[in-house]
Write an enzyme that holds these catalytic residues in place. Structure first.
Site, PDB file in Angstrom:
ATOM      1  N   ASP A 111       1.081  -1.258  -0.190  1.00 58.10           N
ATOM      2  CA  ASP A 111      -0.001  -0.132  -0.034  1.00 58.10           C
ATOM      3  C   ASP A 111       0.837   1.267  -0.116  1.00 58.10           C
ATOM      4  OD1 ASP A 111      -2.425  -1.796   0.521  1.00 58.10           O
ATOM      5  OD2 ASP A 111      -2.562  -1.528   2.570  1.00 58.10           O
ATOM      6  N   ARG A 124      -2.077  -0.528  -8.434  1.00 57.04           N
ATOM      7  CA  ARG A 124      -3.516  -0.129  -8.380  1.00 57.04           C
ATOM      8  C   ARG A 124      -2.738   1.343  -7.781  1.00 57.04           C
ATOM      9  NH1 ARG A 124      -3.799  -1.020  -2.251  1.00 57.04           N
ATOM     10  NH2 ARG A 124      -4.363  -3.631  -2.186  1.00 57.04           N
TER      11      ARG A 124
HETATM   12  P1  FDA Z   1     -14.686   9.221  -4.006  1.00 51.81           P
HETATM   13  O1  FDA Z   1     -13.861   9.861  -2.443  1.00 51.81           O
HETATM   14  O2  FDA Z   1     -15.174  10.532  -4.636  1.00 51.81           O
HETATM   15  O3  FDA Z   1     -15.491   8.612  -3.134  1.00 51.81           O
HETATM   16  C1  FDA Z   1     -16.764   8.173  -4.367  1.00 51.81           C
HETATM   17  C2  FDA Z   1     -18.280   7.274  -3.994  1.00 51.81           C
HETATM   18  O4  FDA Z   1     -17.751   6.543  -3.142  1.00 51.81           O
HETATM   19  C3  FDA Z   1     -18.480   8.303  -3.030  1.00 51.81           C
HETATM   20  O5  FDA Z   1     -19.453   9.429  -3.145  1.00 51.81           O
HETATM   21  C4  FDA Z   1     -19.107   7.083  -1.661  1.00 51.81           C
HETATM   22  O6  FDA Z   1     -20.304   6.954  -2.776  1.00 51.81           O
HETATM   23  C5  FDA Z   1     -17.997   6.218  -1.560  1.00 51.81           C
HETATM   24  N1  FDA Z   1     -17.460   6.393  -0.672  1.00 51.81           N
HETATM   25  C6  FDA Z   1     -15.703   6.305  -1.261  1.00 51.81           C
HETATM   26  N2  FDA Z   1     -14.871   6.473   0.527  1.00 51.81           N
HETATM   27  C7  FDA Z   1     -16.590   5.731   0.958  1.00 51.81           C
HETATM   28  C8  FDA Z   1     -16.396   6.084   2.546  1.00 51.81           C
HETATM   29  N3  FDA Z   1     -14.893   5.992   3.316  1.00 51.81           N
HETATM   30  N4  FDA Z   1     -17.149   5.227   3.036  1.00 51.81           N
HETATM   31  C9  FDA Z   1     -19.125   5.637   2.650  1.00 51.81           C
HETATM   32  N5  FDA Z   1     -18.840   5.247   0.939  1.00 51.81           N
HETATM   33  C10 FDA Z   1     -17.462   5.952   0.754  1.00 51.81           C
HETATM   34  N6  FDA Z   1      -5.582   5.356  -0.882  1.00 51.81           N
HETATM   35  C11 FDA Z   1      -4.122   5.265   0.023  1.00 51.81           C
HETATM   36  O7  FDA Z   1      -3.142   6.771  -0.246  1.00 51.81           O
HETATM   37  N7  FDA Z   1      -3.156   4.206  -0.322  1.00 51.81           N
HETATM   38  C12 FDA Z   1      -3.414   3.228  -0.448  1.00 51.81           C
HETATM   39  O8  FDA Z   1      -2.546   2.709   0.032  1.00 51.81           O
HETATM   40  C13 FDA Z   1      -4.899   2.708  -1.416  1.00 51.81           C
HETATM   41  N8  FDA Z   1      -5.367   1.807  -1.147  1.00 51.81           N
HETATM   42  C14 FDA Z   1      -6.938   1.179  -1.883  1.00 51.81           C
HETATM   43  C15 FDA Z   1      -7.396   0.416  -2.610  1.00 51.81           C
HETATM   44  C16 FDA Z   1      -8.526   0.199  -2.410  1.00 51.81           C
HETATM   45  C17 FDA Z   1      -8.830  -1.570  -3.511  1.00 51.81           C
HETATM   46  C18 FDA Z   1      -9.242   1.012  -2.428  1.00 51.81           C
HETATM   47  C19 FDA Z   1     -10.775   0.946  -3.145  1.00 51.81           C
HETATM   48  C20 FDA Z   1      -8.740   2.740  -2.115  1.00 51.81           C
HETATM   49  C21 FDA Z   1      -7.465   2.273  -1.404  1.00 51.81           C
HETATM   50  N9  FDA Z   1      -7.199   3.890  -0.976  1.00 51.81           N
HETATM   51  C22 FDA Z   1      -5.749   3.659  -1.074  1.00 51.81           C
HETATM   52  C23 FDA Z   1      -7.716   4.257  -0.818  1.00 51.81           C
HETATM   53  C24 FDA Z   1      -8.056   5.945  -1.970  1.00 51.81           C
HETATM   54  O9  FDA Z   1      -7.422   6.537  -2.307  1.00 51.81           O
HETATM   55  C25 FDA Z   1      -9.410   6.813  -1.696  1.00 51.81           C
HETATM   56  O10 FDA Z   1      -9.179   7.225  -0.251  1.00 51.81           O
HETATM   57  C26 FDA Z   1     -10.687   5.647  -1.494  1.00 51.81           C
HETATM   58  O11 FDA Z   1     -11.137   5.041  -1.608  1.00 51.81           O
HETATM   59  C27 FDA Z   1     -12.542   6.942  -1.604  1.00 51.81           C
HETATM   60  O12 FDA Z   1     -11.846   6.937  -2.361  1.00 51.81           O
HETATM   61  P2  FDA Z   1     -12.504   6.642  -4.541  1.00 51.81           P
HETATM   62  O13 FDA Z   1     -11.889   6.758  -5.845  1.00 51.81           O
HETATM   63  O14 FDA Z   1     -13.850   5.397  -3.984  1.00 51.81           O
HETATM   64  O15 FDA Z   1     -13.174   8.139  -4.423  1.00 51.81           O
END
Ligand code: FDA
Length: 311
Positions: free
Chosen positions: A136, A187
């Site tokens: 990560d 990723r």
């Molecule tokens: P965004 O934040 O715009 O969210 C889009 C939609 O997703 C929201 O409107 C909501 O519906 C839903 N959603 C998102 N987060 C939510 C929450 N916490 N609770 C409820 N609903 C939520 N980061 C990092 O810095 N280092 C890493 O190694 C990783 N590893 C990682 C692995 C995987 C498999 C994922 C999916 C994510 C990560 N992340 C991460 C976290 C990533 O950086 C990010 O903070 C979150 O995925 C939220 O961003 P989205 O792309 O989902 O978009």
């Protein structure tokens, strides 16, 4: 703006020892306790049970043994040995062999050389059991060293380790090109830490635009990239690009977090796309949990409702 303020608040709470011990007492107590929405449980058995459910729905998984920023090499050694035990347990359970971990869990900020040795111990066990290990990405102070270590491992012949790039970091396009050149699996995510504007985009539109640009770099030239997001706009852009540039659906995958947007997870699987679920487990769940609250302050209401229900 609100995004970055709430991130800052939850990040400072994440460092509080008192709140951590209070939350630890309540968060996992019952199957419906608040932390269980995002965390499979405290034991590897809990995680394996969650993985079986995910796999039964047609998805793959990566198990994440929670822990980060250990303060001593004794703790780092304990975490490393725990990862070795988890690899054995997963192999024995017969579920998909994929593990996510953080380098500060293995002691990166205490002693870099020993943390690299610890990572090598994990990768050797992973190789023996045919596992893939995803390192990560943590805060921006650790980006360069993390990529350096992954590159060293790659040069030493480890092909079962991948890394994470964050679209909010301005440096990520160059890092994506480098990882593609080497063949290291990436990723892609938006990034979950509170970062200064000198290194990271702050506006959602900029982070999203960077995400789309990186997705294209990775889908075009990357080795089996993972597009990790729950954002329908990012998912739509990925599907449109994959289709228009003829990238087959078995050359990349979506990744999502356990407990978030299950509707979207199953819709994508139903449409024939690969989806891997990141399943965190373990006793050290508080900082991970706080990052999830910081991403979506509406989750606080959910926590409060759970607490009232429990009382
Ligand atoms: P965004 O934040 O715009 O969210 C889009 C939609 O997703 C929201 O409107 C909501 O519906 C839903 N959603 C998102 N987060 C939510 C929450 N916490 N609770 C409820 N609903 C939520 N980061 C990092 O810095 N280092 C890493 O190694 C990783 N590893 C990682 C692995 C995987 C498999 C994922 C999916 C994510 C990560 N992340 C991460 C976290 C990533 O950086 C990010 O903070 C979150 O995925 C939220 O961003 P989205 O792309 O989902 O978009």
């Amino acid at each position: 703006m609100i995004d970055s303020v709430s991130k800052a608040i939850f990040h400072s709470i994440a460092g509080s020892r008192r709140l951590k011990s209070l939350a630890s007492r309540y968060g996992m107590r019952q199957p419906r306790s608040f932390a269980r929405r995002f965390i499979a449980g405290e034991t590897v058995e809990d995680a394996i049970a969650a993985a079986r459910e995910v796999e039964a729905l047609g998805m793959t998984q990566t198990l994440d043994y929670l822990g980060e920023s250990v303060a001593s090499m004794a703790e780092a050694d304990r975490a490393t040995r725990a990862c070795l035990g988890i690899i054995e347990s997963i192999a024995a359970a017969g579920i998909g062999r994929n593990l996510s971990l953080k380098l500060t869990q293995l002691g990166l900020t205490v002693d870099r050389a020993t943390s690299v040795d610890n990572l090598r111990r994990v990768l050797d066990a992973a190789t023996k059991h045919d596992f893939f290990v995803r390192v990560d990405m943590e805060h921006s102070g650790l980006t360069a060293v993390t990529l350096d270590i992954i590159e060293t491992m790659w040069q030493q012949g480890y092909r079962n380790a991948g890394v994470v790039l964050q679209s909010y970091l301005k440096r990520s396009p160059a890092d994506a090109q480098r990882m593609n050149q080497l063949g290291v699996r990436v990723r892609l995510c938006k990034g979950a830490y509170k970062e200064p504007r000198s290194v990271a985009y702050q506006a959602r539109a900029d982070i999203d635009a960077a995400f789309v640009a990186l997705m294209k770099i990775l889908l075009t030239d990357g080795g089996y990239p993972a597009i990790a997001t729950h954002d329908p706009a990012m998912i739509k852009a990925t599907l449109a690009f994959a289709e228009s540039s003829g990238v087959p659906a078995d050359r990349w995958e979506f990744q999502m977090l356990y407990g978030i947007r299950r509707d979207l997870q199953s819709a994508l699987v139903g449409a024939g796309y690969r989806v891997r679920i990141y399943i965190p487990f373990g006793r050290e769940w508080f900082p991970y949990f706080m990052r999830r609250l910081g991403e979506r302050p509406a989750n606080v209401g959910f926590v409060l409702r759970s607490l009232v229900r429990e009382r």
